[in-house]
Design an enzyme around this catalytic site. Structure first.
Site, PDB file in Angstrom:
ATOM      1  NE  ARG A  57     -65.559  40.741  22.970  1.00 28.62           N
ATOM      2  CZ  ARG A  57     -66.246  39.943  22.224  1.00 28.62           C
ATOM      3  NH1 ARG A  57     -67.487  40.109  22.471  1.00 28.62           N
ATOM      4  NH2 ARG A  57     -65.990  39.198  21.482  1.00 28.62           N
ATOM      5  CB  ILE A  83     -66.660  34.835  22.602  1.00 25.51           C
ATOM      6  CG1 ILE A  83     -67.302  36.172  23.124  1.00 25.51           C
ATOM      7  CG2 ILE A  83     -65.450  35.155  22.290  1.00 25.51           C
ATOM      8  CD1 ILE A  83     -66.727  36.693  24.381  1.00 25.51           C
ATOM      9  CB  SER A  84     -70.274  36.657  18.393  1.00 30.09           C
ATOM     10  OG  SER A  84     -71.311  35.424  18.448  1.00 30.09           O
ATOM     11  CD  GLN A  85     -67.147  40.988  13.583  1.00 32.04           C
ATOM     12  OE1 GLN A  85     -67.541  40.111  13.047  1.00 32.04           O
ATOM     13  NE2 GLN A  85     -66.750  41.951  12.819  1.00 32.04           N
TER      14      GLN A  85
END
Ligand code: SAH
Length: 237
Positions: A57, A83-85
């Site tokens: 990531r 960027i999402s959790q």
């Protein structure tokens, strides 16, 4: 001679210390993230857990925030987007109940991380991004990381991607106050679509829509906070 040997030993130690461990540190952080924030919060899908433990990531965010890539909150990716959790990525992916043979459409490529998670699980991923800078950056990233089953399109995702429709599943990673009708049309029978539904920027309701004999079943999953969809979906807001 002794001095030379000492210097040589020191150099070898230094090289061993600086080269390998960065990856190990990320791997460790990734394992902790999955154990604590993903599995620990109720995600049980083996494939989702395996995938998130595998994908680097930190390579989906800029260098200056890499050390925070495995924390359980969204991070900036430029152009005011995020960027999402990780937990939300896992939850949305699990909720779609994907099969290896599935063809999935994503709206809101952003960093490309969610698309990469999908690409490890299903056969083909199509992803649409309305901001050119982000679309180009993600496409370059997929190429560098060797993904051959992700296609990126720079466009307004409201209208879907007709050429490759229908899709087994559709994931919308930006919020809207309604499900774009073209996306429902491009969903297969028994297909699943997930979207943060709501008209405020502070929170929305993550909603699963299942297409059954022309009817749409809606199931509310939880509260989330996504950036809003722009373009056609944002008109009149
Ligand atoms: N899935 C992404 C995070 C998405 S952030 C990831 O894994 O990093 C939301 C993204 O949706 C932003 O990049 C934003 O530019 C994009 N977006 C907003 N409206 C859109 C639209 N109408 N069509 C396609 N993309 C859109």
């Amino acid at each position: 001679m002794r001095l030379f040997l000492n210097i040589l030993t020191l150099t070898v130690i230094l090289i061993l210390h600086t080269a390998a461990p960065a990856e190990d540190i990320y791997k460790q952080k990734r394992q902790n993230m999955v154990a604590k924030d993903i599995k620990g919060r109720g995600i049980g899908d083996k494939k989702v857990l395996e995938t998130m433990e595998k994908i680097p990531r930190h390579l989906y965010v800029d260098e200056y925030i890499r050390d925070r890539a495995y924390a359980d909150y969204p991070l900036p990716i430029g152009e005011g987007q995020t960027i999402s959790q990780p937990y939300v990525v896992a939850l949305m992916t699990e909720t779609l109940r994907l099969k290896q043979s599935d063809k999935v459409l994503e709206i809101g490529t952003g960093s490309g991380y969610q698309a990469a998670v999908l690409a490890e699980i299903v056969k083909d991923v199509y992803t649409i991004e309305i901001r050119k800078g982000l679309a180009d950056k993600a496409e370059k990233r997929f190429k560098e990381l060797g993904y051959k089953n992700i296609k990126v399109k720079y466009a307004d995702g409201y209208f879907g991607w007709k050429e490759y429709a229908p899709f087994d599943a559709i994931i919308i990673t930006a919020s809207a106050n309604h499900i774009p009708p073209p996306l429902i049309k491009q969903l297969k029978q028994d297909g699943r679509l997930i979207i943060p539904l709501g008209s405020t920027v502070y929170y929305q309701t993550l909603t699963l829509a299942t297409k059954r004999k022309g009817e749409i079943d809606l199931e509310q999953i939880t509260s989330v906070a996504f950036v809003p969809m722009v373009g056609e979906a944002g008109k009149g807001n």
